[in-house]
Every structure is written in C-alpha cells, then in structure tokens.
Scaffold this active site. Sequence first.
Site, PDB file in Angstrom:
ATOM      1  N   THR A 130      52.042  42.557  37.084  1.00 13.69           N
ATOM      2  CA  THR A 130      51.726  43.608  36.043  1.00 13.69           C
ATOM      3  C   THR A 130      52.496  44.799  36.704  1.00 13.69           C
ATOM      4  O   THR A 130      52.351  44.853  38.028  1.00 13.69           O
ATOM      5  CB  THR A 130      50.087  44.053  36.099  1.00 13.69           C
ATOM      6  OG1 THR A 130      50.238  45.420  35.465  1.00 13.69           O
ATOM      7  CG2 THR A 130      49.533  43.804  37.494  1.00 13.69           C
ATOM      8  N   ASP A 132      51.948  47.728  36.614  1.00 14.19           N
ATOM      9  CA  ASP A 132      51.039  48.801  36.947  1.00 14.19           C
ATOM     10  C   ASP A 132      50.719  49.036  38.470  1.00 14.19           C
ATOM     11  O   ASP A 132      50.368  50.075  38.916  1.00 14.19           O
ATOM     12  CB  ASP A 132      49.837  48.801  36.337  1.00 14.19           C
ATOM     13  CG  ASP A 132      49.965  48.890  34.826  1.00 14.19           C
ATOM     14  OD1 ASP A 132      51.113  49.092  34.338  1.00 14.19           O
ATOM     15  OD2 ASP A 132      49.257  48.303  33.996  1.00 14.19           O
ATOM     16  N   ASP A 134      48.184  47.987  39.843  1.00 17.32           N
ATOM     17  CA  ASP A 134      47.004  48.671  39.928  1.00 17.32           C
ATOM     18  C   ASP A 134      45.758  47.434  40.632  1.00 17.32           C
ATOM     19  O   ASP A 134      44.752  47.456  40.376  1.00 17.32           O
ATOM     20  CB  ASP A 134      46.520  49.083  38.793  1.00 17.32           C
ATOM     21  CG  ASP A 134      46.609  47.787  37.643  1.00 17.32           C
ATOM     22  OD1 ASP A 134      47.097  46.665  38.062  1.00 17.32           O
ATOM     23  OD2 ASP A 134      46.021  48.092  36.576  1.00 17.32           O
ATOM     24  N   ARG A 176      48.936  52.476  33.104  1.00 17.24           N
ATOM     25  CA  ARG A 176      47.719  52.672  32.987  1.00 17.24           C
ATOM     26  C   ARG A 176      46.942  53.502  33.540  1.00 17.24           C
ATOM     27  O   ARG A 176      47.226  54.971  33.440  1.00 17.24           O
ATOM     28  CB  ARG A 176      47.079  51.328  32.530  1.00 17.24           C
ATOM     29  CG  ARG A 176      47.485  50.352  31.608  1.00 17.24           C
ATOM     30  CD  ARG A 176      46.701  49.514  31.163  1.00 17.24           C
ATOM     31  NE  ARG A 176      46.269  48.547  32.094  1.00 17.24           N
ATOM     32  CZ  ARG A 176      45.629  47.394  31.921  1.00 17.24           C
ATOM     33  NH1 ARG A 176      45.218  46.999  30.553  1.00 17.24           N
ATOM     34  NH2 ARG A 176      45.246  46.510  32.945  1.00 17.24           N
TER      35      ARG A 176
HETATM   36  P1  ATP Z   1      47.711  43.789  32.317  1.00 18.36           P
HETATM   37  O1  ATP Z   1      47.168  44.427  33.682  1.00 18.36           O
HETATM   38  O2  ATP Z   1      49.267  43.708  32.478  1.00 18.36           O
HETATM   39  O3  ATP Z   1      47.112  44.337  31.227  1.00 18.36           O
HETATM   40  P2  ATP Z   1      45.618  41.827  32.434  1.00 18.36           P
HETATM   41  O4  ATP Z   1      45.565  40.200  33.096  1.00 18.36           O
HETATM   42  O5  ATP Z   1      44.661  42.783  33.159  1.00 18.36           O
HETATM   43  O6  ATP Z   1      46.911  42.296  32.560  1.00 18.36           O
HETATM   44  P3  ATP Z   1      43.860  41.664  29.893  1.00 18.36           P
HETATM   45  O7  ATP Z   1      44.273  41.789  28.543  1.00 18.36           O
HETATM   46  O8  ATP Z   1      42.820  42.658  30.648  1.00 18.36           O
HETATM   47  O9  ATP Z   1      45.353  41.531  31.003  1.00 18.36           O
HETATM   48  O10 ATP Z   1      43.539  40.432  30.362  1.00 18.36           O
HETATM   49  C1  ATP Z   1      44.059  38.961  29.747  1.00 18.36           C
HETATM   50  C2  ATP Z   1      43.116  38.067  29.208  1.00 18.36           C
HETATM   51  O11 ATP Z   1      42.310  37.735  30.233  1.00 18.36           O
HETATM   52  C3  ATP Z   1      42.413  38.701  28.084  1.00 18.36           C
HETATM   53  O12 ATP Z   1      43.139  38.621  26.692  1.00 18.36           O
HETATM   54  C4  ATP Z   1      41.148  37.701  27.988  1.00 18.36           C
HETATM   55  O13 ATP Z   1      41.633  36.407  27.298  1.00 18.36           O
HETATM   56  C5  ATP Z   1      41.012  37.082  29.536  1.00 18.36           C
HETATM   57  N1  ATP Z   1      39.934  38.158  30.211  1.00 18.36           N
HETATM   58  C6  ATP Z   1      40.055  39.486  30.360  1.00 18.36           C
HETATM   59  N2  ATP Z   1      38.763  39.933  30.759  1.00 18.36           N
HETATM   60  C7  ATP Z   1      37.864  39.139  30.570  1.00 18.36           C
HETATM   61  C8  ATP Z   1      36.468  38.778  30.729  1.00 18.36           C
HETATM   62  N3  ATP Z   1      35.891  39.841  31.173  1.00 18.36           N
HETATM   63  N4  ATP Z   1      36.068  37.488  30.550  1.00 18.36           N
HETATM   64  C9  ATP Z   1      36.832  36.558  30.271  1.00 18.36           C
HETATM   65  N5  ATP Z   1      38.214  36.552  30.335  1.00 18.36           N
HETATM   66  C10 ATP Z   1      38.636  37.697  30.237  1.00 18.36           C
END
Ligand code: ATP
Length: 327
Positions: A130, A132, A134, A176
């Site tokens: 990512t 970010d 973070d 973010r």
């Molecule tokens: P970035 O930091 O770049 O946004 P990220 O991995 O945090 O990346 P998210 O969109 O928060 O991006 O999560 C990616 C996917 O992970 C979501 O679309 C969902 O399918 C899955 N996910 C996120 N949170 C949960 C949760 N609490 N339970 C199950 N699956 C989850």
Amino acid sequence: MSSTIQRIGVFTSGGDAPGMNAAIRAVVRTGIFHKKEVFGITRGYEGMIEGDFVKLGARSVGNILQRGGTILKTARSDEFKTAEGRKQAYDQLRKEGIDALIAIGGDGTFTGLHKLYLEYQLPSLCIPGTIDNDIAGTDYTIGFDTATNTAVEAIDKIRDTALSHNRLFFIEVMGRNSGYIALYSGIAGGAGAIIIPESETSFDKVYELLTAGEITNKRSNLVVIAEGSKIGGANEIARKVAERTDYFDIKVTILGHLQRGGTPTYFDRVLASKLGVAAVEGLMNGKTDAMVGVRDNKIVYNLFDSVMNRPHEIDMDMLRIAKILSI
Ligand code: ATP
C-alpha cells in the site's frame, strides 16, 4: 525446509501500489524454485469467490518487475466480509487444490485473510502493499517509496512555477489517515509547512507559521498536506487563509491518484522481491496468520494480533527537522 504445501495461491487486494508486480514475480519464482505450483487469483477476494485462478509459470511473470499496477488486478469485495462469502472462497480453493495463500495488500486484506485462517486453518501470509505506509510491524510497505518520489517530483515542478513573489501553494498528497507520504515528500521537497494527522496542530498555528514566512520574505511557499489532515484538506485550509489575508496569491494542487501509478523505484522492487521470497519460504517453514515485513533491514514475521489496529508510529522528530529547515 520440509513442507506439505504444494499449491500456493497469490493475489493482490485493496488499493493497488507500484511494486505489487515485483512481489507477484518474487512469489511465483520462489515457489517454483522450491518445486511448488503457484496460482494467481485475479481481482483479490472477488476472484477467489468466483474461482478465477490461473497457473503461473516463471516465464508468465517475465517483464512485469518494472511495471506499476498489478497484473492480477485488484478489487474490493463486500461478499468476502461475510462468512458465506469466505466459505464459497474456501470451497473454490479446495476444488483447485490450493493449500496455502499469499495476499499482497493493506490492513483490510490482512483482516480478511486472518478471518479465513481462523475459519479454515489454511496456511496464509500477507505482504504489505500500500502506498500509505500505514501498517505497523514493517518499516516500509511496497509502493510507499514510489508514491513519495512521485509526490516529490510534482512538488519540484510546482516550485518551478511558484517562484513569483508571495505565491503560496497548498499541495495535498495521499496517505489516508497516515502522514508518511506528506512528511517525507514535504521534507524532500523543501515545504514551508507540513500538515499530518499525527501531529497536534490547529489552523491558527499553521497560519502563524505562514505569516512568519511573510517576514522572512520567501519568494514562494509550499505547504504539503496529508489527505487525512485533521484541520481540513488543502482546499479548506487555502480558503481559510484567503479569508484572513489577501497577502498571498494562493494556489491549490491535489495530487490524487497519479501517486498510485508509475514505474516502481529500485527500493520498492527490492523490498517486494525480499518480501516475496520471505513469504514463500516463511510458509514452507510453518509461518502462518502473519504479515511479513522489514524492521531495521531484517525480515520479520508479525502475527496478525501484533500489528492489526495499531498505528504505524511516525518519527515526530522528522517534523522538527522540517521546521528547522523551513526558515
Ligand atoms: P489499502 O490500504 O490500499 O486500501 P486494504 O487491503 O486495506 O488496502 P481494503 O479495501 O480495506 O483494502 O480491503 C481489501 C479487501 O479485504 C476488502 O474488499 C474485503 O474483501 C477484505 N476485507 C477488508 N476488511 C475485511 C473484514 N473485516 N472482514 C473480511 N474481509 C475484509
């Protein structure tokens, strides 16, 4: 290194980040090097639920190391947040004989993987990807260095046009809720002020700083603002300054998604390569439900509970450095 794992599934999920392709390449080639089969899962958890798998060979990940984005595509899946969605995903993985997973993504991705692990005990590791930066438990995430370099390049260009008297630029960068991109690009770009969510500040303090700049008679002034700023974004802060004084010729630039794209820097490629190798070899050594990261240049495996819902601490002394150097 003995392991019963035969088929590793790899996918990218959440926001894309430059260097994800280098991580995919590293996972695939390390898996094959250790005589495993590696399957790419397209569009993150969405593709997993639909059984969208493709077997990857060493050659099929050729010529992607230097490319931004992700060849596996990424997606956000609400269905995977439900137990039924995850059951469907697990059934698809079983059908294909995939017995271990490597996810490349952010904290949401890791949370989803953790839930799947708790329910089905499928060996799984996450690689932090990512822009970010973070995520606790790793000094750097894949994509942060490239995004920050992109921001610095943009700041340099803006400075070129800003050199007419009294021009004040507000530049909003991504991140973010994290101030990493703003802090590092702000210092590297010579910002007069940097506003990040981690520091306690107020509009009045920022205004004071900017009007002190008036006294030093700078020819131009750049303020870098993290998108997660708690005192408002670039547009809002610019508007408030304009309400108080007409001294400055104020301009606002919001860098936005251009920070997500582009050729990954050498740093992100090397980081992605190291983490990709460490993820495969970690799985083979029995590591699971963890995120592989780098701390002080060493590979570490962080259990889910040790890093999730914790902030990635930022070195506040960097803000002091920025302040000293902006006089
Ligand atoms: P970035 O930091 O770049 O946004 P990220 O991995 O945090 O990346 P998210 O969109 O928060 O991006 O999560 C990616 C996917 O992970 C979501 O679309 C969902 O399918 C899955 N996910 C996120 N949170 C949960 C949760 N609490 N339970 C199950 N699956 C989850």
